[in-house]
Design an enzyme around this catalytic site. Structure first.
Site, PDB file in Angstrom:
ATOM      1  N   ARG A  40       0.815  -1.227   0.000  1.00  0.00           N
ATOM      2  CA  ARG A  40       0.000   0.000   0.000  1.00  0.00           C
ATOM      3  C   ARG A  40       0.842   1.267   0.000  1.00  0.00           C
ATOM      4  NH1 ARG A  40      -3.719  -0.500   4.823  1.00  0.00           N
ATOM      5  NH2 ARG A  40      -1.818  -1.525   5.517  1.00  0.00           N
TER       6      ARG A  40
ATOM      7  N   ASN B  83      -6.721  -2.125   1.438  1.00  0.00           N
ATOM      8  CA  ASN B  83      -6.431  -3.543   1.636  1.00  0.00           C
ATOM      9  C   ASN B  83      -7.718  -4.257   1.985  1.00  0.00           C
ATOM     10  OD1 ASN B  83      -4.007  -4.744   1.405  1.00  0.00           O
ATOM     11  ND2 ASN B  83      -3.341  -4.377   3.505  1.00  0.00           N
TER      12      ASN B  83
END
Ligand code: ZN
Ligand code: ZN
Ligand code: FE
Length: 758
Positions: A23, A41
């Site tokens: 990320r 996520n």
């Protein structure tokens, strides 16, 4: 570019994209490219939304593929155009768990260069041996549950200091959301137990360890997935001391070498081997030894298992050590699982080793070092554990709810989740009580970790396998479960097919030591025509009768006597003094009597027994000190420039009668064993090619799948693979999943997926 039409795109990225800094990588990349939107996520993958032009999104995806973090692996990026949304910036959204589907659990990752540098320059991490970041460090070994958050790892008991917290929450920092983040102020630390002292200063520890190793001591040291035993690999006495301690008379030890440049001093290393040695998985790679370490490290084998440092502490001790190679072998006594708890380590090692190096972060999941060999420029894993497990194998089948119990001797089990097959780390020999405990513990852990509910159990045909019995108990507890039996060699071949995503009829060739066939005999030299669900036995090595149950594989001379008796009867033995004298006249006489009386005998077509027989006949190994010693020694003496071979015949079955006759005559003519071994290996290569041609003629099949423990033989595998390819066959061999019994569970699981009713 911004002149172009703006559109909103939704990306879904699957694969190993969690716990590997994915990320923050996306965030920083999006910022650099001035894209607006978000990244999130979820348990089934990473989701991204951005509004931009067509050219920009293509560029973005290109850069994602190009720059993705080292330890991540992108399985698939799906892109869809959705209704236009206007974003003002790019943000990381909070994790969301949307279903029982789970993303991948990252294996452990070797320390990265940036962290090694931090140990030298970063104020709160000077000499800090647990330094890690989103790109490296412990993962699977410390995970207790998902989602992967610090609270669910064995780092939970360490509270982050302000420095670490700042790094952890700063998206531009390499430690943003690095769950095991730690430093000298707040993290775990090492302790050296030496005599009655407990030393906790890292510098003192490395000083004393270096002194002890130089003096010839044997030490126990806590690694990433379990304890190791270590000593100077250049000191013959220390290595022998270690052997005694482990009750390991003969088997080769793996070594850790300071760096890859120095490793060249001790072994021949190809470009590909170098690449594998230095990969973030840091497996033990079997290399051609230059025989410059203590000879008792390899004990006469031509290959040496080498690995490079993978924990910060490894690097730190090598900086102090005088030697640049240490034996680093699993911390256990004989066949028990490697020790992971500090208490157990004290109980086992105090009084046996000279010092114990330990630390206070718990290992939750035991993982051994992984082992592989490069054959035809591909790494072939023999033991799939640290760095690889529990990465899933993707399939196109519904695998959800399937539990595959695996084999017995080299056990891994496998569970099905969605379309994935999650193969456990190396478990070991289930006949060992402690190892079976480890098996049961791990099964329960995987159940919890991957939200697994068993619906179908697949186990081996063999009723006595402990894994089979475990499955039967499970079935007794839950009678609604569907049970499926998989034949051992079919499972071997399907395991390899699964790795290559093959779903059609193939020529399956499986050579190994032991596997029960559906006629009640022990198979292991098999030619199948099979698909994922079913198989037909086309031909096989001729059955021979052997006696003594488990003793047969432990005492290769039994196979030798069996083969000779089978082909030439009893009389020939009076002419085989060179062979008989090595075993003992009486012993052979008795064995022949047992064979004739059919006392505790069975029929086998095993390739392992054939290799045993030849190794024993030429005087290499009569009694095996460890599993597969005879075939390994036989391979070790091959003279690779020899092209000749022995005679064999392919009828209903494959007969080695002429082959044995010619070997005996070569021995009598004093032909060197290196030549006999080469000729024997060439015979096997040739008979595979010839049999494959016959099957092709009858069936028009052209795809060949090779699997089974015998294909761990580098000379055999490389030659068979190359010659089949030269003969225009499409050849598939195991690489990411072991071709030995450690890969069986994957095959069982796919057989289950194909045959399932529920
Ligand atoms: Zn790092
Ligand atoms: Zn800290
Ligand atoms: Fe097998």
């Amino acid at each position: 570019m911004s002149e172009q039409k703006q559109q909103t795109y939704k990306l879904k990225i699957t694969g190993l994209v969690q716990g590997v800094g994915f990320r923050p990588f996306i965030f920083v990349l999006a910022e650099n490219l001035k894209l607006k939107g978000w990244v999130e996520n979820r348990n089934d993958g990473v989701f991204i939304k951005v509004s931009c032009s067509k050219a920009e999104i293509n560029n973005f995806i290109g850069e994602i593929n190009k720059q993705a973090p080292l330890a991540s692996s992108i399985k698939k990026i799906t892109i869809s155009e959705i209704k236009f949304e206007n974003f003002t910036n790019f943000i990381i959204k909070k994790s969301k768990s949307s279903s029982n589907a789970v993303t991948e659990v990252s294996p452990d990752i070797a320390v990265c260069d940036a962290c090694l540098n931090d140990i030298k320059v970063q104020k709160h991490r000077i000499n800090y041996p647990f330094t890690n970041c989103t790109n490296c460090g412990p993962r699977f070994t410390i995970i207790k549950d998902l989602p992967y958050d610090r609270e669910k790892t064995t780092m939970a008991e360490f509270e982050m200091c302000d420095n670490c917290k700042t790094e952890y929450t700063n998206v531009y920092d390499r430690r943003f959301h690095a769950q095991p983040v730690a430093c000298n102020t707040c993290g775990p630390h090492y302790t050296l137990h030496y005599k009655c002292n407990y030393i906790t200063n890292t510098k003192d520890i490395t000083d004393i360890v270096s002194y002890l190793i130089e003096k010839g001591s044997v030490l126990a040291i806590k690694g990433l997935g379990g304890y190791h035993l270590m000593c100077d690999a250049q000191n013959e006495n220390s290595v022998n001391k270690l052997r005694k301690l482990k009750n390991r008379e003969n088997k080769a030890f793996a070594v850790m070498i300071k760096n890859v440049k120095i490793a060249n001093k001790y072994a021949k290393i190809s470009e590909k081997e170098k690449q594998e040695l230095t990969s973030w998985q840091r497996p033990i790679v079997l290399l051609k030894s230059k025989d410059k370490l203590a000879l008792s490290v390899t004990n006469g084998l031509k290959n040496i298992g080498v690995m490079l440092p993978y924990m910060p502490f490894h690097y730190m001790i090598f900086e102090k050590l005088k030697t640049d190679a240490i034996v680093l072998t699993s911390g256990n006594i004989t066949d028990e699982p490697i020790i992971i708890s500090n208490k157990e380590a004290r109980k086992t090692f105090v009084g046996k080793v000279d010092a114990i190096i330990t630390y206070n972060r718990k290992i939750h999941n035991r993982t051994d070092d992984s082992v592989g060999i490069v054959v035809n420029k591909k790494l072939r894993l023999f033991r799939r554990s640290r760095g690889y497990a529990p990465s899933p194998i993707h399939t196109k089948f519904k695998t959800e709810g399937i539990f595959a119990a695996g084999s017995e001797f080299v056990n891994c089990f496998c569970i099905g989740k969605g379309n994935q097959a999650i193969l456990s780390q190396h478990i070991g020999d289930l006949k060992n009580l402690e190892t079976f405990e480890f098996y049961k513990e791990s099964y329960n852990l995987y159940k919890k970790l991957f939200r697994f509910k068993p619906k179908i159990i697949v186990s081996d045909l063999h009723p006595d396998y402990i894994s089979t019995k475990f499955s039967e108990n499970l079935h007794m507890q839950y009678p609604d479960l569907e049970t499926i039996k998989a034949q051992h060699h079919h499972a071997h071949i399907v395991s390899c097919m699964a790795e290559h995503e093959i779903d059609e009829k193939v020529i399956g060739i499986s050579f190994d030591g032991v596997g029960l066939g559906d006629d009640g005999n022990i198979w292991g030299g098999e030619f199948f025509i099979n698909d994922l669900a079913n198989y037909k036995r086309f031909t096989h090595f001729e059955y021979i009768k052997v006696a003594g149950g488990d003793m047969v594989s432990k005492e290769p001379w039994r196979s030798a006597v069996s083969y000779i008796y089978h082909y030439f009867g009893e009389d020939i033995f009076s002419n085989l003094d060179f062979f008989i004298n090595g075993i003992g006249q009486e012993k052979v006489k008795m064995y022949l009597q047992i064979l004739k009386n059919n006392f505790n005998t069975h029929k086998t077509s095993s390739a392992g027994r054939l290799f045993d027989a030849v190794a024993s006949l030429i005087g290499l190994v009569n009694k095996a000190a460890y599993h597969a010693e005879a075939p390994m020694k036989l391979e070790s003496v091959v003279r690779e420039d020899i092209k000749e071979l022995y005679t064999f015949s392919i009828n209903e079955v494959i007969s080695f009668k002429e082959c044995f006759m010619e070997i005996i005559s070569d021995i009598k003519n004093n032909i060197d064993i290196s030549i006999i071994s080469a000729k024997f290996h060439n015979t096997i290569v040739d008979l595979v090619i010839e049999t494959a041609k016959i099957i092709k003629q009858e069936t028009a099949l052209n795809k060949i799948v090779l699997s089974g423990g015998t294909f761990q033989n580098k000379y055999l595998l490389s030659n068979i693979e190359n010659k089949l390819t030269e003969n225009k066959f499409e050849v598939y061999t195991s690489s990411k999943v072991p071709s030995n019994d450690g890969g069986i569970a994957l095959g069982q699981l796919i057989i289950g997926a194909k045959r399932r009713v529920l």
